[in-house]
Design an enzyme around this catalytic site. Structure first.
Site, PDB file in Angstrom:
ATOM      1  N   GLY A 163      31.823  40.671  21.275  1.00  0.00           N
ATOM      2  CA  GLY A 163      31.981  39.454  22.065  1.00  0.00           C
ATOM      3  C   GLY A 163      32.967  38.449  21.511  1.00  0.00           C
ATOM      4  CE  LYS A 171      27.987  50.386  22.754  1.00  0.00           C
ATOM      5  NZ  LYS A 171      28.591  49.194  23.345  1.00  0.00           N
ATOM      6  CB  ALA A 185      32.569  45.782  19.589  1.00  0.00           C
ATOM      7  N   GLY A 186      35.066  43.822  20.337  1.00  0.00           N
ATOM      8  CA  GLY A 186      36.076  42.961  19.733  1.00  0.00           C
ATOM      9  C   GLY A 186      37.423  42.960  20.428  1.00  0.00           C
ATOM     10  CB  THR A 222      33.363  39.948  25.659  1.00  0.00           C
ATOM     11  OG1 THR A 222      32.008  40.300  25.369  1.00  0.00           O
ATOM     12  CG2 THR A 222      33.517  38.434  25.564  1.00  0.00           C
TER      13      THR A 222
END
Lengths: 65, 255
Positions: free
Chosen positions: B156, B95, B182-183, B205
């Site tokens: 995150g 990645k 992400a997010g 996260t």
């Protein structure tokens, strides 16, 4: 003197990479190694002779996204 | 028929890519199992000496390892990390993260495309983390990427699908799997991404900062499966004005 992950280490010039890794407590199974910027294949650790001034990066996986 | 998807020549049934950062090694096995994940991400760092636990001992067998190039600020650094990661000996997946903005951690699409091209030629299964820009996504495709991984919100943050409209464009226009990465902060957001037609969702996260890590991994699993099922079923239409009764408009008791 040989630099390993940014730290100077004495006593490994003339020894093999395998001896250094073992001596410092790295487990070969989990790591990859760069010697002066070039990757060393795992099956060559025993054949690579270290010399004064060499610079090693020893890396392994950690948790991450 | 089995609902599968592919990265390169590798076929998967789970559409949940699990991150392994920021929680205890002891929780990894339970998180992977509860997530039903077949792919887990890892980072590469300078190795510790001595008798320290290694994450590879905690990941169930058969799970595909997806190292990232976190820490790379440009293509050259990403390529270096990718080659080292492959040398550890856990496969060809990578990645790509090329990040030079330390406040918002936004990916540099240009450097990411450059790294993608180099690594795809070297036989890696390249999964570029990117800002959801259609032109850049096309660059990734042309560079040999196996998928594209647009961000929903900065890494995150748990802010969800802030870039929703642009991810929709990628899903429409890009023929490779689009993986929202992400997010994503809650199962409902993962579900929405899947309803939109994302091929998979990556989360770290949201799980790592949950009250109960394995339980949240399980919640994400159900949400992703529900979203996928809804996408396959085809979501119902939206009425812009007025209403449409669901019950018959005849046979009322007062008639």
């Amino acid at each position: 003197m040989i630099k390993v992950n940014g730290e100077n280490r004495d006593g490994f010039a003339g020894k093999t990479l395998s001896e250094l890794l073992c001596g410092l407590g790295y487990k070969e199974l989990y790591i990859a190694v760069e010697l002066n910027g070039d990757i060393v294949k795992k099956d060559s650790y025993g054949a690579v002779i270290l010399k004064d001034g060499d610079c090693l990066e020893v890396v392994s996986f950690v948790g991450g996204g | 028929m089995k609902d599968t998807w592919k990265l390169g020549n590798h076929e998967f049934t789970s559409r949940f890519i699990l991150g392994s950062g920021k929680y205890s090694l002891d929780l990894i096995k339970a998180a992977v199992e509860n997530a039903g994940a077949q792919i887990i991400t890892l980072a590469l760092r300078r190795a510790a000496t001595g008798n320290v636990a290694n994450i590879l001992d905690y990941i169930p067998k058969g799970v595909t390892l997806l190292p990232n190039t976190s820490g790379a600020r440009n293509a050259e650094e990403a390529v270096r990390i990718a080659r080292l990661a492959r040398e550890v000996g856990c496969g060809d997946f990578i990645k790509i993260e090329c990040i030079r903005d330390s406040k918002y951690l936004l990916p540099d699409n240009y450097e990411t495309a450059k790294a993608t091209e180099i690594l795809a030629k070297e036989g890696f299964v390249v999964m570029p983390y990117m800002y959801p820009d259609l032109n850049a996504a096309r660059d990734m495709v042309n560079a040999g990427a196996a998928c594209v991984m647009p961000l929903g919100a900065p890494i995150g943050t748990n802010k969800g699908l802030a870039t929703k409209e642009f991810i929709k464009i990628l899903i429409e226009e890009i023929d490779l799997p689009v993986i929202v990465d992400a997010g994503i902060g809650k199962p409902s957001q993962a579900c929405e991404a899947m309803e939109m037609g994302a091929a998979a969702v990556m989360a770290n996260t949201a799980i790592a900062t949950a009250g109960d890590v394995p339980a949240m991994a399980e919640a994400f699993r159900y949400a992703i499966a529900a979203g996928r099922a809804a996408y396959l079923a085809g979501t119902g239409r939206v009425l812009e004005t007025g209403a449409a009764a669901s019950s018959p408009l005849t046979g009322f008791l007062a008639d």
